[in-house]
Design a protein around this motif. Structure first.
Motif, PDB file in Angstrom:
ATOM      1  N   UNK A  48      -8.355  -0.830   6.220  1.00 11.33           N
ATOM      2  CA  UNK A  48      -8.752  -1.857   7.168  1.00 11.33           C
ATOM      3  C   UNK A  48     -10.262  -2.004   7.136  1.00 11.33           C
ATOM      4  N   UNK A  67      12.055  15.890  16.240  1.00 18.78           N
ATOM      5  CA  UNK A  67      10.652  15.915  16.636  1.00 18.78           C
ATOM      6  C   UNK A  67       9.719  16.170  15.459  1.00 18.78           C
ATOM      7  N   UNK A  68      10.223  16.810  14.424  1.00 23.63           N
ATOM      8  CA  UNK A  68       9.337  17.097  13.294  1.00 23.63           C
ATOM      9  C   UNK A  68       9.608  16.190  12.111  1.00 23.63           C
ATOM     10  N   UNK A  69      10.506  15.239  12.290  1.00 20.69           N
ATOM     11  CA  UNK A  69      10.781  14.300  11.190  1.00 20.69           C
ATOM     12  C   UNK A  69       9.575  13.393  11.003  1.00 20.69           C
ATOM     13  N   UNK A  94       4.499  15.630  14.000  1.00 17.20           N
ATOM     14  CA  UNK A  94       5.224  15.184  12.799  1.00 17.20           C
ATOM     15  C   UNK A  94       4.284  14.586  11.757  1.00 17.20           C
ATOM     16  N   UNK A  95       4.744  14.641  10.528  1.00 14.24           N
ATOM     17  CA  UNK A  95       4.013  14.012   9.424  1.00 14.24           C
ATOM     18  C   UNK A  95       4.046  12.502   9.602  1.00 14.24           C
ATOM     19  N   UNK A  96       3.041  11.855   9.085  1.00 15.07           N
ATOM     20  CA  UNK A  96       3.058  10.406   9.133  1.00 15.07           C
ATOM     21  C   UNK A  96       3.360   9.868   7.742  1.00 15.07           C
ATOM     22  N   UNK A  97       4.138   8.809   7.724  1.00 17.06           N
ATOM     23  CA  UNK A  97       4.523   8.240   6.436  1.00 17.06           C
ATOM     24  C   UNK A  97       3.355   7.472   5.831  1.00 17.06           C
ATOM     25  N   UNK A  98       2.688   6.670   6.675  1.00 13.92           N
ATOM     26  CA  UNK A  98       1.630   5.805   6.166  1.00 13.92           C
ATOM     27  C   UNK A  98       0.265   6.474   6.313  1.00 13.92           C
ATOM     28  N   UNK A  99      -0.642   6.089   5.459  1.00 15.35           N
ATOM     29  CA  UNK A  99      -2.018   6.572   5.527  1.00 15.35           C
ATOM     30  C   UNK A  99      -2.942   5.372   5.505  1.00 15.35           C
ATOM     31  N   UNK A 100      -3.975   5.450   6.298  1.00 11.73           N
ATOM     32  CA  UNK A 100      -4.921   4.341   6.282  1.00 11.73           C
ATOM     33  C   UNK A 100      -6.330   4.880   6.368  1.00 11.73           C
ATOM     34  N   UNK A 101      -7.264   4.059   5.989  1.00 15.25           N
ATOM     35  CA  UNK A 101      -8.673   4.415   6.066  1.00 15.25           C
ATOM     36  C   UNK A 101      -9.488   3.151   6.061  1.00 15.25           C
ATOM     37  N   UNK A 156       7.209  10.314  10.828  1.00 18.70           N
ATOM     38  CA  UNK A 156       7.314   9.075  11.594  1.00 18.70           C
ATOM     39  C   UNK A 156       6.536   7.965  10.903  1.00 18.70           C
ATOM     40  N   UNK A 178      -2.851   2.100   3.187  1.00  9.98           N
ATOM     41  CA  UNK A 178      -3.386   0.884   3.786  1.00  9.98           C
ATOM     42  C   UNK A 178      -4.881   1.065   3.980  1.00  9.98           C
ATOM     43  N   UNK A 230     -12.357   6.098   1.090  1.00  9.07           N
ATOM     44  CA  UNK A 230     -11.214   6.576   1.869  1.00  9.07           C
ATOM     45  C   UNK A 230     -10.629   7.810   1.192  1.00  9.07           C
ATOM     46  N   UNK A 287      -3.694   7.210  12.339  1.00 11.17           N
ATOM     47  CA  UNK A 287      -3.874   5.781  12.092  1.00 11.17           C
ATOM     48  C   UNK A 287      -4.176   5.030  13.369  1.00 11.17           C
ATOM     49  N   UNK A 335       2.546   3.243   0.855  1.00  8.57           N
ATOM     50  CA  UNK A 335       2.189   3.809   2.157  1.00  8.57           C
ATOM     51  C   UNK A 335       0.684   3.913   2.385  1.00  8.57           C
TER      52      UNK A 335
END
Lengths: 984, 180
Positions: A634, A810-812, B167-174, A814, A632, A589, A711, A630
């Motif tokens: 799978x 909108x750019x915060x 927007x940026x994402x807080x979490x990352x997954x793979x 998420x 993860x 990953x 994701x 943050x």
């Protein structure tokens, strides 16, 4: 700002809608694209030199290719790529004019015309059970002007006419469970001996009349120890086989239909003991046995007595025996010594007579010799000359003759398993561009020629000159970075574990490198490559560092085998470091973080459910620990139909002292009911894809917010009954269900079920849309469905003043835990073609409109505008919608012949398409691999940001000069006239 | 409009003013001819001259009104042209729209100069000027309206968000299928 963008976008749409399809003129072929033809790793080679002047070799390969190669230059005369399930079991030449191939576990027999490769006949043979298949073309067996070909497969022995492929007779052995091992034919006899085993413990010899297929006599004898493996025939009435313990050689004599066994312990022959292996080469009266990595030659005496005559070191490859003049038989062996290989041709009868001994310098990165095929020719002084075709560990094919490599083919490139891109080095300041390019005079001459061409004044010679100039123009194959980013490297990892760097300009191999084992242990002589990642791409800091790629490999074929990581410098092709990691590799990953030297952080998961962080530096660790909560991962378990989500738990300090190892905890599972759904395909977005905007503006200035998330996982499941072949089930029995699953929370965002449809599903996921291809059983047609995902929770952001003042979120950043509301739009179309793979173009900023690249069943690539798979298409679009480029809805997607980007070429055995952005926003690199390689540059919305290659700068220059001159002349004239007026 | 410009143009080098109205002889180097009295016409024809002046003022006012109303014709023509140009962005409609914006703007800039020929103590120029301004503003509004209908004004939410990056994402997954 926004206005300008609108204007430019509108102009762009106008430009793109002017010409719907991408197409190419005939003289543009080969300007941007290249195509390389390969055959794959050679399994069998049959030389064909009966007629002088036609020096060819027929080869069959592991990529299911049968081909005829020119022995002088190694070019392909003709080639046929059989399907992926049509593996070739045997190849031979019959009648001196037909190539006979047996394929598909011995169920299909084909004859190809030797000179041109046309298929002469094809016969499908009846097979009842899966068994080893055997093709035998007896040389002097003949009856009624017909030459039979004997085929054993699936429990039947068939005699097939070589002339028309008619089955002459067949003998059923299915009842007894008899496995034919060898078909022998004593000279000048119509009786053939069919030798085989019954349940691996009873040797049976049938004497069969070759004309009728009737059994004349049958003898059998039980061998108590049982046999194992292949048998090796040493003479017309003796074979040798190993017993089940692989320590005793059994000589089976069947003279006059009487079977006799004679056992010889291998330990009696040589001191070493251990598992022996009979090498498949057939040497008359001689046997090659591999014991403990040594090859020993055993001669069979008159009474079946065995004696060791020679032994060779381990790294030896041997050829089949080859009859040379005066009833003598020769064979070749090749072994390594340092950086050289030694080719030795000896007579079988007399191992002291060396017919040929050659030493050839060999590239280290070709590995060891795997296979040798030899062929002899008569030299001008009437002595025998030998040429050897050798297959190396990296799958390359080389022809050795007279102590030199005559030609080589990089057949490893026929089995590419992963591809990534890399930049070329920046041009050095010291080198003047003018020197490298052209002198000014040449430049002007070239442009004058082009001008002539564009004004239709060029003579045929000029046209040829222009074409030639364009072909090798503007340093397209230079080894430096260019302004537009057209010159790049494609790094390809092959199944043999070799890395190749291919230049986008002309497709040549810039460097190649065979992966080395980090340890010298015997367990892992050569790691097998799994996948490739971009490890370090310096572009902001660390500019003095060379970019590098990470090759993840594995020692052994088992998934719990220890992994190997190798870092390779992209500029030089040298391995920076190679290390065995103490754990297995299940998933890799790449994280979206880089350290101060721009090395990307990677997590590697092992079979125990731990993840390991790379690079192993304290800086990487601190970066990772900041984002620890943050991250993860799978796993998809295809057999169980389960998708599991995991989060990082803690450092596994309790179990090991490794501080870069972390344990995980299971967060969620999605379980598909195994009686109704089976996972057949999963897909995520490409992690490096660039999305320009989150908003989609519709015709009436309304805004839809795209749900753009990395994701998201697309999962397609089908009823277990429908997982088989197409149309093997009724529409009622098969249902295709697709899901969009958030991989952080395990939430199913969307579910869509297609009744009466089945796989295989080929899908592509980009930005906020998925396009997938499947089979509709009710309509008996392939279908393509597009699903676009939009964010409902952002849709309220419509107040212009708030947007102007920037008072929006909108750019915060998420989070998936904020549970965004979303809705989807979808539409389905029929598609006339079966599909092998789908990709999508990618550009540097993501502004340019996208094209789907569809690898069709005919091994071509079709470029289809994304506008054709747009859920907003309606039957009667309004004027405004038409202006925006919305195409009226039709029930099927058009296949425009001009939009095949492979134009007249085929990428045989197409397996994958890779796209990479160029620096120029309009342009994208497309690389397709299979047995062949194909590369081209695409501009999905035309090259709106640069002048085309054939733009006539000379014409522009001349026009400007002429205008300036005209202005000056008229000014002078008017001055004169004014003066004369004044004097009047 | 154009005439006024030509007269008032900056290209003038010299001029003779024949309509010298001064009553003081000392202001001139040359004496008046004998028998010529400067005062006589005023005394004699004061009534007629007043009438004349009134007529001139009326005429000026009338002309000023004409000038003030002239943008109206322009406005109508522009409206027609805009209607002809349609609502799509192309060379013609862009040209029309920009000329429709440019003409009122340039007219508004030179409003003082346009009404200069009609300047008179007795002529009330305020109303014509106001009308002129109003009509030109109307033209300007028409141009802006046209610009908006062409979709070239950032008045929609879409104009402000169309280039917002996701927007940026807080979490990352793979992850995915395990390697075989």
């Amino acid at each position: 700002m926004a206005m300008e963008i609108r204007v430019s976008l509108l102009l762009l749409i106008f430009l793109s809608s002017a010409v719907i399809s991408f197409s190419l003129y005939e003289d543009q072929v080969g300007l941007m694209d290249w195509h390389q033809r390969y055959i794959g790793k050679v399994k069998h080679a049959v030389f064909h030199t009966q007629k002088t002047g036609r020096k060819r070799v027929i080869v069959s390969t592991e990529e299911n290719v049968v081909a005829s190669l020119d022995l002088r230059h190694g070019e392909i005369f003709w080639r046929h790529v059989l399907g992926t399930n049509d593996a070739i079991d045997g190849v031979d030449i019959a009648l001196g004019k037909y190539v006979i191939t047996l394929s598909s576990q011995g169920s299909v027999l084909r004859a190809w015309n030797l000179p041109d490769g046309q298929m002469v006949w094809e016969t499908s043979l009846h097979t009842a059970q899966s068994s080893k298949s055997l093709l035998s073309v007896p040389i002097n067996l003949k009856f009624d002007k017909d030459y039979p070909v004997l085929v054993f497969s699936g429990g039947y022995l068939h005699a097939v006419s070589a002339i028309d492929g008619e089955v002459l007779w067949k003998k059923d052995f299915t009842a007894e469970g008899f496995e034919v091992q060898r078909v022998l034919q004593p000279p000048e006899s119509s009786i053939i001996y069919v030798l085989g085993f019954l349940h691996s413990s009873e040797a049976v010899v049938y004497q069969i009349d070759s004309k009728t297929g009737e059994v004349v006599a049958q003898k059998s004898m039980v061998f108590p120890g049982g046999f194992s493996g292949e048998i090796s025939s040493v003479s017309s009435d003796k074979v040798v086989v190993l017993d089940s313990t692989r320590s005793i050689l059994v000589t089976i004599g069947f003279l006059d239909g009487v079977i006799s066994f004679q056992k010889t312990r291998i330990s009696d022959l040589v001191e070493e003991s251990g598992n022996a292996e009979i090498l498949s080469p057939l040497l008359s009266d001689m046997l090659a046995v591999k014991v403990n990595r040594r090859t020993i030659f055993v001669r069979i005496g008159g009474e079946g007595k065995l004696e060791v005559v020679d032994s060779l070191s381990d790294e030896t490859a041997m050829s089949d025996s080859l009859p040379v003049a005066d009833n003598q038989v020769a064979f070749a062996s090749v072994h390594h010594e340092g950086s050289k290989i030694h080719l030795i041709v000896k007579l079988v009868d007399d191992l002291d007579t060396v017919l040929l001994r050659e030493s050839i310098q060999m590239d280290q990165h070709r590995g060891r010799v795997h296979k040798v095929f030899i062929n002899n020719y008569i030299k001008t002084d009437r002595s025998n000359g030998f040429r050897a075709l050798i297959v190396m560990e990296d799958h390359s094919l080389l022809l050795l003759q007279q102590g030199a490599i005559v030609w080589s083919r990089e057949e490893g490139l026929a089995s590419v398993i992963d591809v990534t891109t890399a930049e070329l080095p920046v041009a050095k300041d010291g080198v003047s561009v003018a020197k490298v390019e052209h002198t000014l005079v040449d430049w002007l001459k070239g442009h004058m020629l082009k001008l002539k061409g564009s004004l239709l004044l060029a003579s045929p010679e000029d046209v040829a000159a222009i074409q030639e100039m364009r072909m090798k123009s503007s340093g397209r194959s230079k080894l430096t970075r260019d302004h537009n980013g057209f010159r790049k490297l494609f790094i390809a990892l092959t199944r043999a574990g070799k890395l190749f760097a291919l230049h986008t300009g002309d497709g040549r191999i810039v460097w190649s490198m065979l992966l080395k084992s980090p340890s010298k242990s015997e367990a892992c002589q050569r790691p097998s490559g799994i996948s490739l990642y971009q490890w370090q791409v310096p572009h902001h800091h660390a500019m003095d560092e060379n970019p590098s790629v990470l090759v993840v490999g594995r020692c052994g074929s088992d998934s719990s085998a220890p992994g190997v990581l190798s870092l390779v410098d992209v500029y030089t092709g040298k391995e920076i470091s190679s290390s065995g990691i103490g754990h297995s590799v299940v998933q890799v990953m790449p994280l979206p973080f880089t350290d101060s030297t721009e090395q990307r952080l990677h997590l590697i998961a092992d079979t125990e459910g731990h993840v390991h962080l790379y690079p192993k530096t304290s800086e990487a660790l601190s970066i990772f620990q900041r984002e620890f909560q943050n991250v993860y991962w799978y796993t998809v378990e295809g057999d169980g139909g389960i998708i599991r989500g995991h989060a990082m738990k803690s450092s596994c300090a309790g179990e090991t002292a490794d501080e870069y190892c972390f344990t995980t905890r299971e967060l969620w599972t999605v379980v598909f009911p195994s009686e109704s759904e089976k996972i057949i395909s999963t897909l995520t977005r490409k992690p490096n894809e660039v999305v320009h905007t989150q908003a989609k503006v519709s015709t009436d200035q309304d805004v839809l917010y795209k749900y753009v998330s990395r994701n998201l996982l697309f999962v397609a499941t089908v009823s277990p009954k429908g997982a088989g072949e197409i149309s093997s089930v009724t529409p009622e029995e098969s249902t295709l269900v697709v899901y969009l699953i958030d991989t952080i929370t395990g939430r199913i965002l969307h579910r869509l079920s297609h009744q009466g449809c089945q796989g295989p599903v080929h899908a592509v996921f980009s930005e906020n849309w998925v396009v997938y291809h499947y089979f509709n059983l009710r309509a008996h047609k392939y279908e393509v469905t597009v699903v676009e995902i939009y964010d409902q929770s952002r849709a309220e952001n419509k107040n212009v003043w708030k947007l102007v003042l920037g008072k929006h979120n909108l750019t915060a950043p998420i989070s998936s835990y904020s549970r965004p509301e979303m809705f989807t739009k979808s539409q389905s179309y029929f598609f006339a073609q079966s599909v092998k793979t789908i990709a999508v173009t990618s550009t540097a900023k993501g502004i340019t409109s996208k094209q789907l690249l569809i690898g069709t069943i005919g091994d071509q690539i079709l470029a289809l505008d994304k506008r054709f798979v747009d859920p907003r298409r309606t039957l009667n679009p309004s004027q405004a919608e038409k202006e925006e480029g919305i195409i009226p809805l039709t029930d099927s997607l058009p296949i425009i012949p001009q939009s095949y980007i492979t134009h007249s070429l085929k990428v045989e055995g197409l397996r994958g398409i890779v796209t990479a952005p160029a620096k120029l926003e309009s342009t994208t690199h497309v690389f397709a691999y299979g047995v062949d390689l194909f590369y081209t540059r695409l501009a999905p919305s035309k090259t709106y940001d640069s002048l085309t290659d054939d733009f006539s700068y000379a014409l522009l220059l001349i026009t400007i000069v002429a205008l300036v001159a005209a202005i000056y002349i008229t000014w002078v004239l008017s001055e004169k006239k004014e003066l004369s007026e004044k004097w009047r | 409009m154009d005439k006024g410009k030509a007269v008032m143009g900056a290209g003038r080098r010299w001029a003779v003013d024949f309509s010298d109205q001064s009553t003081v002889p000392s202001s001139r180097d040359i004496l008046d001819p004998p028998g010529f009295s400067r005062a006589s016409p005023e005394q004699d024809d004061s009534a007629t001259s007043r009438q004349k002046k009134d007529a001139e003022a009326n005429w000026k006012l009338q002309k000023a009104w004409e000038v003030a109303q002239s943008p109206f014709k322009n406005l109508m023509m522009m409206g027609f042209m805009m209607w002809m140009a349609g609502n799509t962005v192309h060379l013609f409609s862009i040209g029309i729209t920009f000329s429709a914006l440019w003409q009122p703007l340039s007219a508004l800039q030179s409003v003082g100069k346009i009404f200069e020929p009609f300047k008179d103590n007795k002529v009330e120029l305020l109303m014509p000027k106001l009308v002129f301004l109003a009509l030109n503003l109307g033209g300007l509004a028409l141009g802006i309206w046209k610009l908006n209908t062409l979709g070239l004004l950032p008045t929609h939410a879409s104009d402000w968000v169309s280039s917002l990056p996701p927007p940026q994402e807080v979490e990352h997954s793979g992850g995915g299928f395990s390697f075989h």
